[in-house]
Design a protein around this motif. Structure first.
Motif, PDB file in Angstrom:
ATOM      1  N   ASP A 220       0.294  -1.304  -0.327  1.00 25.78           N
ATOM      2  CA  ASP A 220       0.222   0.106  -0.234  1.00 25.78           C
ATOM      3  C   ASP A 220       0.616   1.009   0.214  1.00 25.78           C
ATOM      4  O   ASP A 220       1.943   1.285   0.814  1.00 25.78           O
ATOM      5  CB  ASP A 220      -0.740  -0.124   1.375  1.00 25.78           C
ATOM      6  N   HIS A 221       0.636   2.548  -0.877  1.00 26.38           N
ATOM      7  CA  HIS A 221       1.172   3.359  -0.618  1.00 26.38           C
ATOM      8  C   HIS A 221       0.339   4.274  -0.068  1.00 26.38           C
ATOM      9  O   HIS A 221      -0.888   5.138  -0.363  1.00 26.38           O
ATOM     10  CB  HIS A 221       1.500   4.216  -2.129  1.00 26.38           C
ATOM     11  N   LYS A 222       0.532   3.781   1.097  1.00 26.52           N
ATOM     12  CA  LYS A 222       0.248   5.532   2.097  1.00 26.52           C
ATOM     13  C   LYS A 222       1.157   6.141   2.609  1.00 26.52           C
ATOM     14  O   LYS A 222       2.871   6.093   2.999  1.00 26.52           O
ATOM     15  CB  LYS A 222       0.479   4.173   3.571  1.00 26.52           C
ATOM     16  N   PRO A 223       0.605   7.242   3.329  1.00 27.18           N
ATOM     17  CA  PRO A 223       1.678   8.164   3.793  1.00 27.18           C
ATOM     18  C   PRO A 223       2.726   8.327   5.098  1.00 27.18           C
ATOM     19  O   PRO A 223       3.636   9.032   5.043  1.00 27.18           O
ATOM     20  CB  PRO A 223       0.370   9.285   3.904  1.00 27.18           C
ATOM     21  N   ASN A 224       2.021   7.486   6.053  1.00 27.89           N
ATOM     22  CA  ASN A 224       3.021   6.430   6.781  1.00 27.89           C
ATOM     23  C   ASN A 224       4.281   6.078   6.839  1.00 27.89           C
ATOM     24  O   ASN A 224       5.185   6.023   7.677  1.00 27.89           O
ATOM     25  CB  ASN A 224       2.328   6.342   8.040  1.00 27.89           C
ATOM     26  N   CYS A 226       7.636   4.722   5.640  1.00 26.56           N
ATOM     27  CA  CYS A 226       8.517   5.383   5.827  1.00 26.56           C
ATOM     28  C   CYS A 226       9.303   6.602   4.693  1.00 26.56           C
ATOM     29  O   CYS A 226       9.646   7.109   4.559  1.00 26.56           O
ATOM     30  CB  CYS A 226       9.879   4.732   6.407  1.00 26.56           C
ATOM     31  N   ASP A 227       9.576   5.689   3.426  1.00 24.39           N
ATOM     32  CA  ASP A 227       9.796   6.375   2.006  1.00 24.39           C
ATOM     33  C   ASP A 227       8.927   7.057   1.703  1.00 24.39           C
ATOM     34  O   ASP A 227       9.207   8.093   1.169  1.00 24.39           O
ATOM     35  CB  ASP A 227       9.956   4.487   1.486  1.00 24.39           C
ATOM     36  N   GLU A 228       8.042   7.003   1.734  1.00 23.82           N
ATOM     37  CA  GLU A 228       6.725   7.989   1.064  1.00 23.82           C
ATOM     38  C   GLU A 228       6.453   8.849   2.028  1.00 23.82           C
ATOM     39  O   GLU A 228       6.716  10.017   1.783  1.00 23.82           O
ATOM     40  CB  GLU A 228       5.433   6.648   1.086  1.00 23.82           C
ATOM     41  N   VAL A 238       3.130  18.161   3.479  1.00 22.01           N
ATOM     42  CA  VAL A 238       3.060  17.310   5.479  1.00 22.01           C
ATOM     43  C   VAL A 238       2.185  16.024   4.739  1.00 22.01           C
ATOM     44  O   VAL A 238       0.920  16.098   4.600  1.00 22.01           O
ATOM     45  CB  VAL A 238       2.703  18.423   5.833  1.00 22.01           C
ATOM     46  N   VAL A 239       2.784  15.374   6.307  1.00 17.49           N
ATOM     47  CA  VAL A 239       1.655  14.131   6.741  1.00 17.49           C
ATOM     48  C   VAL A 239       0.832  13.938   7.984  1.00 17.49           C
ATOM     49  O   VAL A 239       1.839  14.920   8.578  1.00 17.49           O
ATOM     50  CB  VAL A 239       2.949  13.040   6.336  1.00 17.49           C
ATOM     51  N   MET A 240       0.236  14.248   7.778  1.00 18.26           N
ATOM     52  CA  MET A 240      -0.722  15.142   9.048  1.00 18.26           C
ATOM     53  C   MET A 240      -1.846  14.100   9.849  1.00 18.26           C
ATOM     54  O   MET A 240      -2.221  13.008   8.624  1.00 18.26           O
ATOM     55  CB  MET A 240      -1.619  16.123   9.212  1.00 18.26           C
ATOM     56  N   TRP A 241      -1.984  13.542  10.954  1.00 12.47           N
ATOM     57  CA  TRP A 241      -3.056  12.768  11.372  1.00 12.47           C
ATOM     58  C   TRP A 241      -4.411  13.308  11.186  1.00 12.47           C
ATOM     59  O   TRP A 241      -4.490  13.734  12.044  1.00 12.47           O
ATOM     60  CB  TRP A 241      -2.688  12.004  12.627  1.00 12.47           C
ATOM     61  N   ALA A 242      -4.939  12.908  10.869  1.00  7.45           N
ATOM     62  CA  ALA A 242      -7.068  13.505  10.628  1.00  7.45           C
ATOM     63  C   ALA A 242      -8.006  12.056  10.463  1.00  7.45           C
ATOM     64  O   ALA A 242      -8.529  11.738   9.556  1.00  7.45           O
ATOM     65  CB  ALA A 242      -6.577  14.295   9.537  1.00  7.45           C
TER      66      ALA A 242
END
Length: 279
Positions: A220-224, A226-228, A238-242
């Motif tokens: 899966d290509h998920k924002p969290n 590490c490489d992504e 930016v990668v944010m928790w929402a």
């Protein structure tokens, strides 16, 4: 946000080899199975990048592209069917339903052709979000664009990567005068002779089932991831928790087609796995 209200499945069987399933694409041994089931999501924005048009190779001898599926489906109600190659060595089945969504946002595609005497079969699942246009565009253009790539037979992996990214550029160009910002994942399997190429953008999944054991062919290509996350932040994002990890607090996947306003960070470059001697 992701909504699990809709699932699509395509199953392909290669006689005496294994079966072939998709979204999750599943492949099995004694009947290799490649299964692709989908999950529906939303998305919003992105920036658009230009690149040069792909050249068409006029030297390769290509047979007609055969669309295995009906030209149009109904309004998203349950649809299913199947297909078998002329020699009987390849069979596939598919099913689709809309679920709780008001309109269908997802598409799938199965096409066959012959290039330089080599049989080519193409299977794809396109999980739309924020609307149906991106997924529909992929169904209409992605495989046709791939067959036109001048290095499709000589360097299939490169051709797939470049075609994915150029098709994304073409889609954004086609939507530049609209206020829409549709996006889509893509999980595809391209069978060229006995080589299987599985390419993924987004969070649809491909799995091969071998001797009863499920082996993932995509991540899966998920924002969290590490490489992504590093790639996004290096590009100024930016990668944010929402509720879940999101690019810019908006998109719950880190790669996708479309999504113009996040295009600088959410790319359509596929990750590709190759299985040699699939048949």
């Amino acid at each position: 946000m992701l909504c699990n209200s809709y699932i699509r499945t395509v199953i392909v069987r290669v006689v005496n080899i294994g079966s072939f399933t998709r979204t999750r694409l599943e492949l099995s041994n004694i009947n290799k199975s490649l299964h692709a089931g989908l999950r529906v999501g939303y998305t919003w924005n992105r920036e658009f990048r230009k690149s040069s048009k792909m050249m068409v190779d006029s030297a390769a001898k290509r047979g007609p592209i055969v669309d295995v599926l009906p030209e149009k489906e109904d309004d998203g109600g349950y649809v299913s069917g199947g297909w078998k190659s002329e020699d009987g060595k390849l069979r596939c089945g598919y099913s689709s339903f809309r679920g709780k969504r008001a309109t269908m946002e997802d598409f799938y595609d199965i096409k066959t052709s012959n290039v330089d005497g080599q049989a080519v079969c193409m299977f794809g699942v396109f999980d739309g979000h924020g609307g149906s246009r991106a997924a529909e565009y992929l169904k209409e253009h992605l495989f046709e664009n791939l067959l036109k790539h001048p290095q499709f037979m000589t360097d299939t992996k490169l051709a797939i990567s470049e075609t994915y990214q150029q098709t994304d550029v073409d889609f954004l160009e086609s939507e530049r005068d609209t206020y829409r910002d549709d996006g889509s994942t893509a999980s595809t399997a391209i069978l060229v002779g006995n080589h299987l190429y599985v390419a993924n953008v987004g969070d649809s999944r491909t799995v091969i089932s071998k001797a009863g054991k499920a082996i993932p062919l995509s991540e899966d290509h998920k924002p969290n991831r590490c490489d992504e996350r590093k790639r996004i932040e290096n590009a100024g994002g930016v990668v944010m928790w929402a509720g879940t990890w999101r690019v810019g607090g908006v998109l719950a996947m880190s790669r996708a087609f479309g999504n113009r306003m996040l295009k600088q960070f959410v790319v359509a470059e596929p990750e590709i796995q190759v299985i040699v001697k699939f048949r």
